[in-house]
Motif scaffolding. Structure first.
Motif, PDB file in Angstrom:
ATOM      1  N   LYS A  27       4.028   3.167  -1.390  1.00  0.00           N
ATOM      2  CA  LYS A  27       5.103   4.113  -0.535  1.00  0.00           C
ATOM      3  C   LYS A  27       4.118   4.991  -0.085  1.00  0.00           C
ATOM      4  O   LYS A  27       4.612   5.280   1.012  1.00  0.00           O
ATOM      5  CB  LYS A  27       5.673   4.755  -1.849  1.00  0.00           C
ATOM      6  CG  LYS A  27       6.738   4.030  -2.450  1.00  0.00           C
ATOM      7  CD  LYS A  27       7.795   4.765  -3.559  1.00  0.00           C
ATOM      8  CE  LYS A  27       8.705   3.991  -4.102  1.00  0.00           C
ATOM      9  NZ  LYS A  27       9.619   4.654  -4.902  1.00  0.00           N
ATOM     10  N   ASP A  28       2.936   5.446  -0.738  1.00  0.00           N
ATOM     11  CA  ASP A  28       2.287   6.353   0.231  1.00  0.00           C
ATOM     12  C   ASP A  28       1.848   5.859   1.443  1.00  0.00           C
ATOM     13  O   ASP A  28       1.646   6.440   2.513  1.00  0.00           O
ATOM     14  CB  ASP A  28       1.133   6.907  -0.743  1.00  0.00           C
ATOM     15  CG  ASP A  28       1.542   7.672  -1.919  1.00  0.00           C
ATOM     16  OD1 ASP A  28       2.632   8.325  -1.604  1.00  0.00           O
ATOM     17  OD2 ASP A  28       0.868   8.149  -3.011  1.00  0.00           O
ATOM     18  N   SER A  38      15.217   2.788  -3.214  1.00  0.00           N
ATOM     19  CA  SER A  38      13.898   3.352  -2.784  1.00  0.00           C
ATOM     20  C   SER A  38      14.120   3.826  -1.560  1.00  0.00           C
ATOM     21  O   SER A  38      14.563   3.060  -0.643  1.00  0.00           O
ATOM     22  CB  SER A  38      12.782   2.632  -3.297  1.00  0.00           C
ATOM     23  OG  SER A  38      11.536   3.148  -2.628  1.00  0.00           O
ATOM     24  N   ILE A  68       6.393  -2.903  -3.149  1.00  0.00           N
ATOM     25  CA  ILE A  68       7.209  -2.035  -3.615  1.00  0.00           C
ATOM     26  C   ILE A  68       8.437  -2.543  -4.195  1.00  0.00           C
ATOM     27  O   ILE A  68       8.782  -1.965  -5.306  1.00  0.00           O
ATOM     28  CB  ILE A  68       7.591  -1.121  -2.646  1.00  0.00           C
ATOM     29  CG1 ILE A  68       6.493  -0.276  -1.977  1.00  0.00           C
ATOM     30  CG2 ILE A  68       8.680   0.016  -3.148  1.00  0.00           C
ATOM     31  CD1 ILE A  68       6.602   0.789  -0.878  1.00  0.00           C
ATOM     32  N   VAL A  79       3.880   1.161 -11.922  1.00  0.00           N
ATOM     33  CA  VAL A  79       4.566   2.370 -11.000  1.00  0.00           C
ATOM     34  C   VAL A  79       3.596   2.580 -10.120  1.00  0.00           C
ATOM     35  O   VAL A  79       3.744   3.208  -9.276  1.00  0.00           O
ATOM     36  CB  VAL A  79       4.813   3.310 -12.375  1.00  0.00           C
ATOM     37  CG1 VAL A  79       5.233   4.520 -11.571  1.00  0.00           C
ATOM     38  CG2 VAL A  79       6.014   2.724 -13.168  1.00  0.00           C
ATOM     39  N   ARG A  80       2.033   2.683 -10.697  1.00  0.00           N
ATOM     40  CA  ARG A  80       1.116   3.357  -9.784  1.00  0.00           C
ATOM     41  C   ARG A  80       0.811   2.384  -8.554  1.00  0.00           C
ATOM     42  O   ARG A  80       0.677   2.765  -7.426  1.00  0.00           O
ATOM     43  CB  ARG A  80      -0.232   3.145 -10.525  1.00  0.00           C
ATOM     44  CG  ARG A  80      -1.632   3.935  -9.903  1.00  0.00           C
ATOM     45  CD  ARG A  80      -2.572   3.955 -10.714  1.00  0.00           C
ATOM     46  NE  ARG A  80      -3.737   4.501 -10.046  1.00  0.00           N
ATOM     47  CZ  ARG A  80      -4.714   4.909 -10.469  1.00  0.00           C
ATOM     48  NH1 ARG A  80      -5.142   4.440 -11.965  1.00  0.00           N
ATOM     49  NH2 ARG A  80      -5.721   5.314  -9.777  1.00  0.00           N
ATOM     50  N   LYS A 102       3.084   0.733  -7.268  1.00  0.00           N
ATOM     51  CA  LYS A 102       4.295   1.108  -6.087  1.00  0.00           C
ATOM     52  C   LYS A 102       4.082   2.254  -5.438  1.00  0.00           C
ATOM     53  O   LYS A 102       4.263   2.463  -4.165  1.00  0.00           O
ATOM     54  CB  LYS A 102       5.631   0.963  -7.109  1.00  0.00           C
ATOM     55  CG  LYS A 102       6.362  -0.408  -7.568  1.00  0.00           C
ATOM     56  CD  LYS A 102       7.632  -0.164  -8.228  1.00  0.00           C
ATOM     57  CE  LYS A 102       8.090  -1.440  -8.283  1.00  0.00           C
ATOM     58  NZ  LYS A 102       9.539  -1.336  -8.993  1.00  0.00           N
ATOM     59  N   GLN A 103       3.797   3.398  -6.216  1.00  0.00           N
ATOM     60  CA  GLN A 103       3.559   4.492  -5.684  1.00  0.00           C
ATOM     61  C   GLN A 103       2.351   4.554  -4.635  1.00  0.00           C
ATOM     62  O   GLN A 103       2.359   5.294  -3.365  1.00  0.00           O
ATOM     63  CB  GLN A 103       3.128   5.863  -6.668  1.00  0.00           C
ATOM     64  CG  GLN A 103       3.067   7.118  -6.196  1.00  0.00           C
ATOM     65  CD  GLN A 103       4.508   7.653  -5.763  1.00  0.00           C
ATOM     66  OE1 GLN A 103       5.338   7.309  -5.982  1.00  0.00           O
ATOM     67  NE2 GLN A 103       4.350   8.366  -4.386  1.00  0.00           N
ATOM     68  N   ASN A 104       1.305   3.654  -4.782  1.00  0.00           N
ATOM     69  CA  ASN A 104       0.246   3.641  -3.662  1.00  0.00           C
ATOM     70  C   ASN A 104       1.097   3.069  -2.507  1.00  0.00           C
ATOM     71  O   ASN A 104       0.542   3.235  -1.454  1.00  0.00           O
ATOM     72  CB  ASN A 104      -0.734   2.902  -4.298  1.00  0.00           C
ATOM     73  CG  ASN A 104      -1.726   3.813  -5.346  1.00  0.00           C
ATOM     74  OD1 ASN A 104      -1.497   4.993  -5.402  1.00  0.00           O
ATOM     75  ND2 ASN A 104      -2.283   3.172  -6.219  1.00  0.00           N
TER      76      ASN A 104
END
Length: 610
Positions: free
Chosen positions: A100-101, A129, A87, A93-94, A96-98
């Motif tokens: 975070k999830d 974040s 992160i 971006v994708r 990072k989002q994965n």
């Protein structure tokens, strides 16, 4: 020797000695038992409550340690260690989002799988974040407060710290700076924040471990409040810390008593005061009081049992005396004495029995010689008074028949003779049976027939007697002589119409019968003067006085005749009223009721006027 002295003591001294002994014995045991049990139970109870509250504090420590263990587990989690650097460093971006999830799912699993229910949320801050299990709750924390938490975590250099500065408004914060463990670079990768709800923490640690109501807590760190329940909010620390003895005390807050315990939460050096309402403890004292009362009652029962054994040697003599009194009350004046000779005793018991026996013998002699003779005398007086009524009545009736026979040569004589026959039949029959008011009214009806034939235009006669009174017992020839006097002195001495009325009413089990006529009046205190002999009876005086004597002899001096005058407010005319009073006694024989029904007499209201 001692038994004889005690037996000859006055009764008052005997009872006083027994009562004093009972009071001393019972009071000693009661006070000693209450004192010992109360003091011992208070100490045990206070120690028990104190231990329960201290246990609640240790439970708080356990939950805090569980939160610290949870922070260490999050730190060592592989997903946390691998995804947080992604992160921070990835440009995708994708990706990072994965990451975070993945971190969010890991935190959520830790939150919902832990047994601790007082954790509000878990958050990880990394630069700008934020990953939080409850983003809305975390957003309520101001930005400057978040920055302060990050700074305090950085100063701890990876150690777990508790931030209590904002606990009253935002809860307790566990802050830990997360560092990369692989490949042991120890580079900071984020700040872990675990928020605990103090109210939920206190509730969870106390409600299941206390036999009383949930306690109230005050926790503070170095004089700074961490958490305070409502009863503590208005008090200073000096007030809260004063008065403790052996770690607990009883204090008053807002006029309400509390049992308070002071201590320290282990491992954290957080001071605390825990307290519960004293009323919940007082319930236990109620049980203790009940036990004490039972002990007292048991002691009283023992005293009563042994006292009754002692007193039975005295009371049996009084029981025998009461038995003799009951026999005398039932008319038995001779009774068999027990084997004990009371004439040889010198105390009150012997004197009472001796003199009562003597009194019973004398009473038997008096009743036998005097009372029986008096009854026979009264019976003779009643018969003599009743016999005086009949010749006077027969003379007047025969005189009426003679007068009518000379004046009228018609069938009226048949009516008179028929009425006279009925009168004779009623007066001479049933001499030993009860005479009812209905039969007396039949006698009056036959008598008034004769008088109406004599005075057809000048006599008005009314009767107002409820039908439910028809079976009331009344001496024979009680109302008829009064009616005869009313006709003679109300009718024969004036030229106008004579109104005669007869009324009856029952009040307080007393039958009142009134005979009222106009045209005459009574002299003041006439009946008393006739009884005293101040006025010689002539005419009506004989009848009234005889009736009054018959009623007083038969029923007592509270009954009899009363004479009065009444003036009509409209006409000013004066009427004479004779009131008869006697007990309202209903006939118990069916014969009186049957005969009355067969003759057809039901006096509701009779009016006869010509």
């Amino acid at each position: 020797m001692i038994t004889k002295k005690f037996r000859d003591m006055p009764l008052k001294i005997k009872i006083e000695l027994i009562i004093l002994g009972c009071i001393f014995f019972t009071s000693s045991i009661a006070f000693f038992s209450i004192h010992c049990i109360s003091n011992a139970h208070k100490r045990v109870l206070y120690q028990s409550v104190s231990s329960n509250l201290a246990y609640s504090a240790s439970e708080v420590c356990s939950h805090l340690q569980e939160a610290e263990e949870l922070a260490n587990m999050i730190l060592s989690n592989s997903a946390i260690q691998t995804q947080l650097p992604v992160i921070a460093d990835s440009d995708s971006v994708r990706e990072k989002q994965n990451s975070k999830d993945s971190v969010y799912n890991t935190l959520t699993n830790y939150l919902f799988n832990t047994a601790t229910q007082n954790i509000s949320y878990i958050s990880i801050l990394q630069g700008n974040s934020t990953i939080s299990t409850h983003a809305l709750r975390f957003e309520k924390v101001p930005a400057d407060l978040q920055k302060d938490l990050i700074k305090q975590g950085a100063r701890a250099q990876g150690a777990t710290i508790w931030v209590t500065d904002y606990s009253q408004d935002y809860g307790l914060f566990l802050v830990k700076e997360l560092r990369e463990t692989s490949p042991f670079s120890l580079a900071p990768i984020g700040t872990l924040i675990i928020n605990l709800n103090p109210n939920a923490l206190i509730e969870e640690t106390s409600v299941f471990h206390s036999p009383y109501e949930a306690p109230s807590f005050l926790m503070f760190d170095n004089g700074k409040n961490i958490y305070a329940s409502k009863p503590f909010t208005s008090l200073s620390q000096d007030q809260l810390f004063s008065g403790f003895n052996d770690g607990y005390c009883i204090t008053k807050i807002n006029d309400k008593s509390f049992f308070a315990v002071k201590g320290q939460i282990p491992s954290y050096e957080w001071d605390y005061i825990a307290m519960i309402s004293y009323s919940s403890i007082a319930h236990t004292f109620t049980i203790t009081s009940a036990i004490c009362i039972c002990v007292m009652l048991l002691s009283l029962w023992a005293v009563f049992f042994f006292s009754s054994k002692i007193l039975s040697t005295l009371t049996r003599h009084f029981d025998r005396l009461i038995g003799k009194m009951n026999l005398v009350g039932n008319g038995i004046y001779k009774f068999t004495e027990p084997s004990e000779d009371y004439s040889q005793r010198k105390d009150e018991i012997g004197q009472l029995h001796f003199h009562f026996n003597s009194m019973a013998q004398k009473l038997d002699t008096l009743i036998t010689e005097n009372y029986t003779n008096e009854l026979l005398k009264k019976e003779a007086q009643l018969k003599a008074l009743e016999s005086q009524m009949d010749p006077h009545f027969l003379y007047n009736t025969l005189d009426s028949i003679n007068w009518r026979a000379k004046a009228v040569d018609a069938d009226d004589i048949v009516q008179i003779t028929t009425a006279l026959g009925n009168l004779l039949r009623i007066s001479l029959s049933k001499t030993n049976l009860p005479f009812t008011l209905a039969e007396e009214m039949k006698l009056l009806d036959n008598y008034i027939i004769i008088q109406k034939l004599r005075y057809p235009q000048r006599l008005k006669y009314t009767v107002d007697i409820p039908s439910q009174y028809k079976n009331l017992l009344i001496p024979k020839f009680t109302i008829q002589p009064i009616l005869e006097n009313a006709i003679r002195y109300g009718l024969e001495e004036m030229s106008e119409v004579c109104h005669i009325s007869i009324r009856a009413v029952v009040k307080d089990k007393i039958l009142f019968i009134e005979v009222q006529n106009n045209g005459s009046s009574f002299e003041e205190h006439l009946l008393e003067k006739l009884e005293a002999g101040e006025i010689l009876p002539h005419g009506f005086g004989i009848g009234l006085l005889n009736i009054h004597k018959r009623l007083t002899l038969a029923y007592g001096k509270t009954y009899g005749l009363s004479l009065k005058n009444m003036e009509d407010r409209q006409t000013g005319e004066v009427s004479a009223i004779v009131q008869i009073s006697l007990p309202a006694i209903y006939s118990q024989t069916e014969e009186a009721t049957i005969n009355t029904k067969e003759r057809g007499y039901d006096y509701v209201k009779i009016t006869s006027c010509r």
